[in-house]
Design an enzyme around this catalytic site. Structure first.
Site, PDB file in Angstrom:
ATOM      1  N   SER A   8      16.157 -36.027 -13.215  1.00 19.71           N
ATOM      2  CA  SER A   8      15.936 -35.928 -14.660  1.00 19.71           C
ATOM      3  C   SER A   8      17.211 -36.178 -15.455  1.00 19.71           C
ATOM      4  O   SER A   8      18.326 -36.007 -14.939  1.00 19.71           O
ATOM      5  CB  SER A   8      15.412 -34.518 -14.970  1.00 19.71           C
ATOM      6  OG  SER A   8      15.474 -34.220 -16.339  1.00 19.71           O
ATOM      7  N   TYR A  55      17.029 -25.788 -15.130  1.00 14.79           N
ATOM      8  CA  TYR A  55      16.256 -26.914 -14.595  1.00 14.79           C
ATOM      9  C   TYR A  55      17.196 -28.055 -14.179  1.00 14.79           C
ATOM     10  O   TYR A  55      17.084 -28.604 -13.068  1.00 14.79           O
ATOM     11  CB  TYR A  55      15.274 -27.394 -15.668  1.00 14.79           C
ATOM     12  CG  TYR A  55      14.484 -28.622 -15.317  1.00 14.79           C
ATOM     13  CD1 TYR A  55      13.410 -28.572 -14.438  1.00 14.79           C
ATOM     14  CD2 TYR A  55      14.789 -29.855 -15.903  1.00 14.79           C
ATOM     15  CE1 TYR A  55      12.662 -29.702 -14.142  1.00 14.79           C
ATOM     16  CE2 TYR A  55      14.053 -30.992 -15.615  1.00 14.79           C
ATOM     17  CZ  TYR A  55      12.991 -30.911 -14.738  1.00 14.79           C
ATOM     18  OH  TYR A  55      12.258 -32.040 -14.451  1.00 14.79           O
ATOM     19  N   LYS A 115      17.817 -29.505 -10.354  1.00 17.51           N
ATOM     20  CA  LYS A 115      17.627 -30.923 -10.032  1.00 17.51           C
ATOM     21  C   LYS A 115      18.914 -31.523  -9.451  1.00 17.51           C
ATOM     22  O   LYS A 115      18.883 -32.298  -8.494  1.00 17.51           O
ATOM     23  CB  LYS A 115      17.203 -31.692 -11.279  1.00 17.51           C
ATOM     24  CG  LYS A 115      15.770 -31.467 -11.700  1.00 17.51           C
ATOM     25  CD  LYS A 115      14.794 -32.147 -10.750  1.00 17.51           C
ATOM     26  CE  LYS A 115      13.369 -32.102 -11.254  1.00 17.51           C
ATOM     27  NZ  LYS A 115      12.422 -32.782 -10.345  1.00 17.51           N
TER      28      LYS A 115
END
Length: 319
Positions: free
Chosen positions: A122, A146, A150
């Site tokens: 991402s 997040y 990742k």
């Protein structure tokens, strides 16, 4: 060929599964089995003998050991807890986004097949003081849980590739929009809502100011890039396995203007601006533009502009 898709019932996973079934092959080899793992049952290919829909937890090592075996050729790892939820529920994000990725790689290693593993990362792996244009080699400086999860999974995949356990490739997705259906817990959800809700006759509340810039990609081209990424060779990728996918650099205000051009002022009038400091703080950590020279040299494509993204949503989802 056996293909496993984690998150196979999800937004991108279901579209990827449909594309693979329609193609019938990957990298020139016939797809004979497609395993779709998710926490809910996958509806795609319900009557297709090639499809096996499995309901389960991507962080369950016993289940992963059953699904990823010596016959597995390709794994698309899409399963994840989205950004806003991962920020709000730290333990859940760590278990799914990081522990799930690690256990999937453990299963690949134990199977001994060296499958190709396509991992969807991402824009959230970047943040803080970034250059004006991000490149594939820009240091990873995530500013959210997040993004950190990742980034950790990217490093794990790179190390397992170096050790010869898997043939990994990381595809860093821009914000994928327009997502159909109901809003989810992603902090970037407004990038879909600004188009989806007004076209459905519903007001859309945008929680960031119009000048916020984002890097976006339609679901159509996201799926195309996933398939193309799986077919890239070692020689094409070289030692750098992470690729920033093509997309469109656009401000949220420009998104609203594109909606008006495509759908008219009556539809665009349903967009309302109401700032939310929590969402705005997360959005401020995302890069607004990145250099995709390498991605395009590898044959990966993106949308022409945000007007095209709005039209794609109308064509693919509303008709």
């Amino acid at each position: 060929m056996k293909v496993v898709v984690t998150g196979g019932a999800g937004f991108l996973g279901s579209r990827l599964a449909r594309a693979l079934l329609d193609r019938g092959e990957l990298d020139g080899r016939e797809i004979r089995e497609l395993v779709l793992l998710d926490v809910t049952a996958a509806a795609v290919g319900a009557d297709d003998p090639r499809v096996r829909a499995v309901v389960g937890d991507v962080a369950d090592p016993a289940l992963l050991a059953e699904l990823v075996d010596a016959d597995t050729d390709v794994v698309f790892h899409l399963a994840a807890v989205v950004s806003g939820q991962a920020e709000a529920e730290f333990d859940l994000g760590m278990r799914i986004n990081l522990d799930g990725s690690r256990r999937l790689l453990d299963a690949c290693r134990a199977a001994g097949r060296v499958p190709r593993v396509v991992f969807t990362s991402s824009v959230a792996v970047y943040g803080g003081d970034m250059p004006a244009v991000v490149t594939d080699s820009t240091p990873l400086t995530p500013q959210t849980s997040y993004g950190t999860q990742k980034a950790c999974a990217e490093l794990l995949l790179a190390d397992h590739t170096r050790k010869g356990h898997v043939d990994g490739r990381v595809l860093r997705l821009p914000t994928v929009t327009v997502r159909p259906g109901r809003p989810n817990a992603a902090a970037s959800g407004f990038a879909s809502g600004i188009v989806r809700e007004p076209l459905a006759g519903v007001e859309s509340v945008v929680p960031v100011p119009p000048e916020v810039r984002m890097w976006v990609l339609s679901p159509r081209y996201a799926v195309e890039c996933l398939v193309a990424g799986a077919e890239l060779t070692d020689a094409q990728l070289g030692s750098s396995r992470a690729v920033n996918l093509p997309g469109v650099s656009v401000t949220v205000g420009e998104m609203a203007a594109a909606l008006e051009r495509v759908a008219g002022p009556e539809v665009a009038a349903r967009v309302r601006w109401q700032r939310d400091p929590a969402v705005e703080a997360i959005a401020a950590t995302w890069p607004g533009a990145w250099d995709t020279t390498r991605a395009r040299a590898l044959g990966l494509r993106g949308d022409a502009d945000f007007d095209a993204i709005v039209r794609t949503y109308i064509e693919d989802e509303m008709r």
